[in-house]
Design a protein around this motif. Sequence first.
Motif, mmCIF file in Angstrom:
data_model
loop_
_atom_site.group_PDB
_atom_site.id
_atom_site.type_symbol
_atom_site.label_atom_id
_atom_site.label_comp_id
_atom_site.label_asym_id
_atom_site.label_seq_id
_atom_site.Cartn_x
_atom_site.Cartn_y
_atom_site.Cartn_z
ATOM 1 N N LEU A 1 0.831 -1.199 0.000
ATOM 2 C CA LEU A 1 0.000 0.000 0.000
ATOM 3 C C LEU A 1 0.868 1.253 0.000
ATOM 4 N N TRP A 2 1.952 1.209 0.784
ATOM 5 C CA TRP A 2 2.836 2.377 0.853
ATOM 6 C C TRP A 2 4.248 1.963 1.234
ATOM 7 N N ASP A 3 5.198 2.324 0.384
ATOM 8 C CA ASP A 3 6.605 2.059 0.624
ATOM 9 C C ASP A 3 7.264 3.347 1.106
ATOM 10 N N PRO A 4 7.608 3.438 2.394
ATOM 11 C CA PRO A 4 8.153 4.705 2.908
ATOM 12 C C PRO A 4 9.509 5.057 2.304
ATOM 13 N N GLN A 5 10.243 4.055 1.844
ATOM 14 C CA GLN A 5 11.539 4.340 1.236
ATOM 15 C C GLN A 5 11.368 5.074 -0.084
ATOM 16 N N ARG A 6 10.423 4.620 -0.876
ATOM 17 C CA ARG A 6 10.161 5.271 -2.161
ATOM 18 C C ARG A 6 9.169 6.416 -2.026
ATOM 19 N N GLY A 7 8.390 6.388 -0.944
ATOM 20 C CA GLY A 7 7.359 7.412 -0.784
ATOM 21 C C GLY A 7 6.208 7.222 -1.739
ATOM 22 N N THR A 8 5.902 5.972 -2.055
ATOM 23 C CA THR A 8 4.804 5.708 -2.983
ATOM 24 C C THR A 8 4.300 4.286 -2.759
ATOM 25 N N GLY A 9 3.345 3.860 -3.544
ATOM 26 C CA GLY A 9 2.747 2.545 -3.398
ATOM 27 C C GLY A 9 1.381 2.533 -4.034
ATOM 28 N N LEU A 10 0.616 1.474 -3.783
ATOM 29 C CA LEU A 10 -0.699 1.340 -4.405
ATOM 30 C C LEU A 10 -1.610 2.511 -4.067
ATOM 31 N N LEU A 11 -1.441 3.086 -2.870
ATOM 32 C CA LEU A 11 -2.270 4.235 -2.507
ATOM 33 C C LEU A 11 -2.115 5.378 -3.499
ATOM 34 N N ALA A 12 -0.956 5.448 -4.169
ATOM 35 C CA ALA A 12 -0.723 6.510 -5.138
ATOM 36 C C ALA A 12 -1.561 6.336 -6.392
ATOM 37 N N GLY A 13 -2.253 5.204 -6.514
ATOM 38 C CA GLY A 13 -3.206 5.040 -7.608
ATOM 39 C C GLY A 13 -4.438 5.889 -7.420
ATOM 40 N N ALA A 14 -4.666 6.348 -6.182
ATOM 41 C CA ALA A 14 -5.753 7.301 -5.899
ATOM 42 C C ALA A 14 -5.211 8.705 -6.078
ATOM 43 N N VAL A 15 -5.837 9.486 -6.938
ATOM 44 C CA VAL A 15 -5.299 10.790 -7.314
ATOM 45 C C VAL A 15 -6.294 11.892 -6.994
ATOM 46 N N ASN A 16 -5.743 13.090 -6.818
ATOM 47 C CA ASN A 16 -6.557 14.275 -6.545
ATOM 48 C C ASN A 16 -6.976 14.897 -7.868
ATOM 49 N N VAL A 17 -8.285 15.070 -8.062
ATOM 50 C CA VAL A 17 -8.772 15.655 -9.315
ATOM 51 C C VAL A 17 -9.483 16.983 -9.068
ATOM 52 N N GLY A 18 -8.947 17.753 -8.116
ATOM 53 C CA GLY A 18 -9.475 19.094 -7.889
ATOM 54 C C GLY A 18 -10.718 19.114 -7.038
ATOM 55 N N GLY A 19 -10.558 18.838 -5.744
ATOM 56 C CA GLY A 19 -11.701 18.831 -4.833
ATOM 57 C C GLY A 19 -12.395 17.487 -4.758
ATOM 58 N N CYS A 20 -12.059 16.593 -5.663
ATOM 59 C CA CYS A 20 -12.578 15.221 -5.677
ATOM 60 C C CYS A 20 -11.399 14.259 -5.734
ATOM 61 N N THR A 21 -11.738 12.980 -5.726
ATOM 62 C CA THR A 21 -10.748 11.929 -5.873
ATOM 63 C C THR A 21 -11.010 11.188 -7.168
ATOM 64 N N GLY A 22 -9.963 10.616 -7.735
ATOM 65 C CA GLY A 22 -10.087 9.728 -8.878
ATOM 66 C C GLY A 22 -9.146 8.562 -8.679
ATOM 67 N N ALA A 23 -9.165 7.612 -9.599
ATOM 68 C CA ALA A 23 -8.293 6.445 -9.476
ATOM 69 C C ALA A 23 -7.854 5.983 -10.850
#
Length: 725
Positions: A47-69
């Motif tokens: 879900l989240w790799d602290p070494q890289r600072g990313t992971g599956l959670l990064a598949g959720a994106v901010n689309v300007g006041g909303c969320t997208g995936a």
Amino acid sequence: MKKTLLLLSLIAAPALAGEGKWTPQQVLELDPAWLRAQGLQIPPKKLWDPQRGTGLLAGAVNVGGCTGAFISASGLVITNHHCAFGIIQEHSSPKRDLITDGYLASKREDELPGKGARVQVPRSFKDVTKDVLAAVPAGADDLARYKAIELKQKELVAECEKRPATRCQVATFDGGLNYTLVDAVELADVRLVYAPPRSVGEYGGEEDNWMWPRHTGDFAIIRAYTAPDGTSAPYSDKNVPYKAEFFFPLATEGVKPNDFVMVLGYPGRTYRALLADEMASRQSQVYPRIRDVYGEAIRILEAEGEKDAAGKIAVASQLKSLHNVYKNAGGQLEGLKRGHIVEKQHTAENAVTEWAKKGGAKWADALKAREELLALQGETTKLFEREFLLGSATRLARGPALAATVARLAAEHAKPDLERRPEFMDRELPRLKDRLEREQKNLFLAADKRLLLAFVKRAQALGPNERIAAVDAHFGKTFSEKDVAAKIDAMYAGTKVLTLDERMKMAGETVAQLTARKDPLLAFGLDLAKELDALDDIEDRRDGATLRLRPEWRKAVLAHAGKPVAPDANSTLRVTFAKVQGYSPRDGAIYTPQTTLSGMLAKHTGEEPFDVPEKVSKVAEAKRFGTWMDPRLKDVPVDFLADADTTGGNSGSPTVNGKGQLVGVNFDRVWENVANDFGYNPDVARNVNVDVRYILWMLDQVEDADALLRELGVRKGPPMVRETR
């Protein structure tokens, strides 16, 4: 001390149902065994790799006041229909009404660009608490404290954004107990791929909004593009689809009751850390006034929109937003009352207070901070009416909002960049100018003038110590509908603020140049801007006091809790763990967690808001379910409930299973759960999701979206020959 308190709130998690909007960092500190027991089938580190600072959670994106995936490696993003509404409206006209009819791009060349649309992909999170707090001078008063913290935040963001196509923010947690630098890649070329007809995306309209059972297909598909070398770039026909490292494959089998799910996204704001008296103020003042002022605006926009087809399209986006806020406020009021939330917060607060008193000097600062917060709330309450109305001046009537924006932009740009209000810094200019341009599509003068008339009437009814000087100067101190309406007509007739080319010129002018124009609406905007600036100063001082006091109180609350406590939502990436389940809204009623096509057809009346499009009803009535029928339901599922901990900003959030596959798209909460913003109640905390099988049924059986289904990995083999139906 901060680290100790954080760990206290993150020790091995007990069974908390869906409570908690957990940050990526917190997920790694939750008990893996507990997560497995809930239903997580992938390692938390995926879900989240602290070494890289990313992971599956990064598949959720901010689309300007909303969320997208991301749902494909080729930049496809799924979100809500109402979150993509701006792009849909931008390309709509009475002759080509995409709002009503929907849109499908049969090939990539047909995808429609969205002016000002952005997708932000999270890249890293860094604790900057020490840096921020060290920036506050010794002995600083509350305004100086706020300014020092804000300046440090700006400096950190400026350093972070030296890399191209980067969007950063310093997020505040627990009222200032912790600060985190959030780093994201911003993609500036976003295009509409698919939007269902409005009567699918908004099926049930305001009648069903925040309600259950629900049969709404609130989803849309967009695509993010980059330059050929993979870097972010503005729209160009040479751009290529973004290559997403993390995306959510579609779980074609969907979900069933009691299944584990996760909702990932960017929840906006919750208020669980407020004191009981602060909650009571929102109950007695904020939400009733929203219902009053926004309700009047809705009636005006609806009435004027019915008189003109183009006007109806122009006000559609604003009307949709106002309706949502208006009904939300009603749900908050009912929920606060029904759940006795303020009373419960008093009880919880008193328990912390009594516990802290037993701690002697250790918690003396916390107790003092609470008393000062209560005093600050009392002062704010006295000034509420004027401040709320003044703030609404730029949220309702577009004309004054545009005039005040260019006026404030001119005043702020006379200052060094780091001394400006955040929303007027150089980094915001592209967005600001996009908004100034995009607003042309939302202008409908007949409605706008009536909104301004309503605002002036309210302002002229304020008491002698609550006056809005700009209104008094331009419209007088006492209300006469005939006189005020005549002044508004003259103001709009004599202005160039509402002319796109002239407004864009104004965006680059000084205050002196704007004043020299002798433009009546602009003159009102210039005066209004001065009062908005003064209001911002007042709020900055209050915020400075809160940033001094709230952290002290929160230390005591967290130490007293002795269990996981997720911080209030603040528009940063979070995940909540949940189960698919129904609920009982009241005595004698039980709601099941899934709805179906048959239920949608049963609601069909042929009139808004329950008007199933013919192309949808024809296929549904013929029971052409394809492979999307749920064997247990013997029907295609439309929506489902889960007990996820969501709020505004979670619109469009991916709802995924324990394998990390998309099973739905979050779009709402149930009515009984609206006041969840103030406290999680597992009995009624339910979020509403579009089932992935309904999405696929629409694309497959209704739209014959062959190319799109292939890209999603759902359809195999040679291109399908479309049947005649």
